[in-house]
Design a protein around this motif. Structure first.
Motif, mmCIF file in Angstrom:
data_model
loop_
_atom_site.group_PDB
_atom_site.id
_atom_site.type_symbol
_atom_site.label_atom_id
_atom_site.label_comp_id
_atom_site.label_asym_id
_atom_site.label_seq_id
_atom_site.Cartn_x
_atom_site.Cartn_y
_atom_site.Cartn_z
ATOM 1 N N MET A 1 57.289 58.686 48.697
ATOM 2 C CA MET A 1 56.071 58.145 48.142
ATOM 3 C C MET A 1 55.238 57.532 49.272
ATOM 4 N N GLY A 2 53.903 57.691 49.222
ATOM 5 C CA GLY A 2 53.015 57.196 50.261
ATOM 6 C C GLY A 2 52.827 55.688 50.191
ATOM 7 N N GLN A 3 52.231 55.180 51.246
ATOM 8 C CA GLN A 3 51.949 53.745 51.330
ATOM 9 C C GLN A 3 50.734 53.406 50.473
ATOM 10 N N LEU A 4 50.808 52.314 49.732
ATOM 11 C CA LEU A 4 49.688 51.885 48.901
ATOM 12 C C LEU A 4 48.564 51.356 49.778
ATOM 13 N N ILE A 5 47.348 51.722 49.449
ATOM 14 C CA ILE A 5 46.174 51.235 50.160
ATOM 15 C C ILE A 5 45.598 50.081 49.356
ATOM 16 N N PRO A 6 45.466 48.894 49.964
ATOM 17 C CA PRO A 6 44.945 47.745 49.209
ATOM 18 C C PRO A 6 43.475 47.951 48.851
ATOM 19 N N PRO A 7 43.048 47.431 47.711
ATOM 20 C CA PRO A 7 41.643 47.572 47.325
ATOM 21 C C PRO A 7 40.735 46.813 48.286
ATOM 22 N N LYS A 8 39.526 47.332 48.452
ATOM 23 C CA LYS A 8 38.548 46.697 49.329
ATOM 24 C C LYS A 8 37.563 45.857 48.540
ATOM 25 N N LEU A 9 37.691 45.872 47.200
ATOM 26 C CA LEU A 9 36.741 45.190 46.339
ATOM 27 C C LEU A 9 37.375 45.004 44.967
ATOM 28 N N ILE A 10 37.029 43.913 44.302
ATOM 29 C CA ILE A 10 37.450 43.681 42.921
ATOM 30 C C ILE A 10 36.195 43.802 42.059
ATOM 31 N N LEU A 11 36.204 44.710 41.087
ATOM 32 C CA LEU A 11 35.068 44.937 40.191
ATOM 33 C C LEU A 11 35.490 44.564 38.780
ATOM 34 N N LEU A 12 34.762 43.623 38.180
ATOM 35 C CA LEU A 12 35.089 43.140 36.842
ATOM 36 C C LEU A 12 33.877 43.286 35.928
ATOM 37 N N ASN A 13 34.122 43.672 34.696
ATOM 38 C CA ASN A 13 33.075 43.795 33.694
ATOM 39 C C ASN A 13 33.146 42.570 32.787
ATOM 40 N N GLN A 14 32.122 41.743 32.810
ATOM 41 C CA GLN A 14 32.134 40.498 32.043
ATOM 42 C C GLN A 14 32.140 40.790 30.548
ATOM 43 N N VAL A 15 33.156 40.292 29.883
ATOM 44 C CA VAL A 15 33.259 40.406 28.433
ATOM 45 C C VAL A 15 33.746 39.064 27.911
ATOM 46 N N THR A 16 32.948 38.415 27.095
ATOM 47 C CA THR A 16 33.277 37.177 26.399
ATOM 48 C C THR A 16 33.325 35.941 27.302
ATOM 49 N N LEU A 17 34.092 35.968 28.388
ATOM 50 C CA LEU A 17 34.256 34.795 29.247
ATOM 51 C C LEU A 17 33.010 34.545 30.096
ATOM 52 N N SER A 18 32.921 33.345 30.660
ATOM 53 C CA SER A 18 31.790 33.006 31.526
ATOM 54 C C SER A 18 31.933 33.682 32.886
ATOM 55 N N LEU A 19 30.842 33.741 33.621
ATOM 56 C CA LEU A 19 30.887 34.299 34.979
ATOM 57 C C LEU A 19 31.888 33.532 35.835
ATOM 58 N N GLU A 20 31.895 32.212 35.724
ATOM 59 C CA GLU A 20 32.827 31.392 36.506
ATOM 60 C C GLU A 20 34.279 31.777 36.220
ATOM 61 N N GLU A 21 34.594 31.991 34.946
ATOM 62 C CA GLU A 21 35.959 32.384 34.582
ATOM 63 C C GLU A 21 36.304 33.759 35.179
ATOM 64 N N PHE A 22 35.331 34.642 35.235
ATOM 65 C CA PHE A 22 35.583 35.955 35.831
ATOM 66 C C PHE A 22 35.768 35.856 37.338
ATOM 67 N N PHE A 23 34.995 35.000 38.007
ATOM 68 C CA PHE A 23 35.189 34.826 39.443
ATOM 69 C C PHE A 23 36.562 34.211 39.725
ATOM 70 N N ASN A 24 36.983 33.267 38.889
ATOM 71 C CA ASN A 24 38.326 32.696 39.033
ATOM 72 C C ASN A 24 39.389 33.775 38.836
ATOM 73 N N MET A 25 39.183 34.650 37.869
ATOM 74 C CA MET A 25 40.121 35.749 37.628
ATOM 75 C C MET A 25 40.181 36.654 38.864
ATOM 76 N N GLY A 26 39.031 36.981 39.422
ATOM 77 C CA GLY A 26 38.988 37.808 40.623
ATOM 78 C C GLY A 26 39.717 37.166 41.788
ATOM 79 N N GLN A 27 39.563 35.854 41.953
ATOM 80 C CA GLN A 27 40.266 35.146 43.028
ATOM 81 C C GLN A 27 41.768 35.158 42.797
ATOM 82 N N ARG A 28 42.204 35.030 41.536
ATOM 83 C CA ARG A 28 43.641 35.099 41.227
ATOM 84 C C ARG A 28 44.190 36.494 41.519
#
Length: 84
Positions: A1-28
């Motif tokens: 099996m090949g080596q995993l390539i880490p993502p270069k970006l986190i893309l989130l679609n805001q649904v229900t939660l606030s923008l701040e909560e989504f940025f916190n999710m992205g940081q986690r």
């Protein structure tokens, strides 16, 4: 099996939660995946006024909100943040 390539970006679609909560999710996600803190986090806003449509706003060191007008706008933002 090949080596995993880490993502270069986190893309989130805001649904229900606030923008701040989504940025916190992205940081986690970044912390859990041991990604650099400079990894861009992009949140596609769920609801916004007509005056914001088509805008990309940098809201932190590596956090962005996009108020999409169309898919081309998103592709242009992603290419700017993750050049090949």
């Amino acid at each position: 099996m090949g080596q995993l390539i880490p993502p270069k970006l986190i893309l989130l679609n805001q649904v229900t939660l606030s923008l701040e909560e989504f940025f916190n999710m992205g940081q986690r996600i970044c912390q859990g995946a041991e990604l650099p803190s400079s990894t861009p986090i992009v949140v596609m806003a769920e609801q916004y006024g007509e005056d914001m449509e088509g805008k990309d706003v940098k809201v932190g060191e590596s956090e962005y909100v996009t108020y999409l007008e169309d898919g081309e706008q998103l592709m242009n933002l992603l290419q700017r943040l993750c050049p090949v």
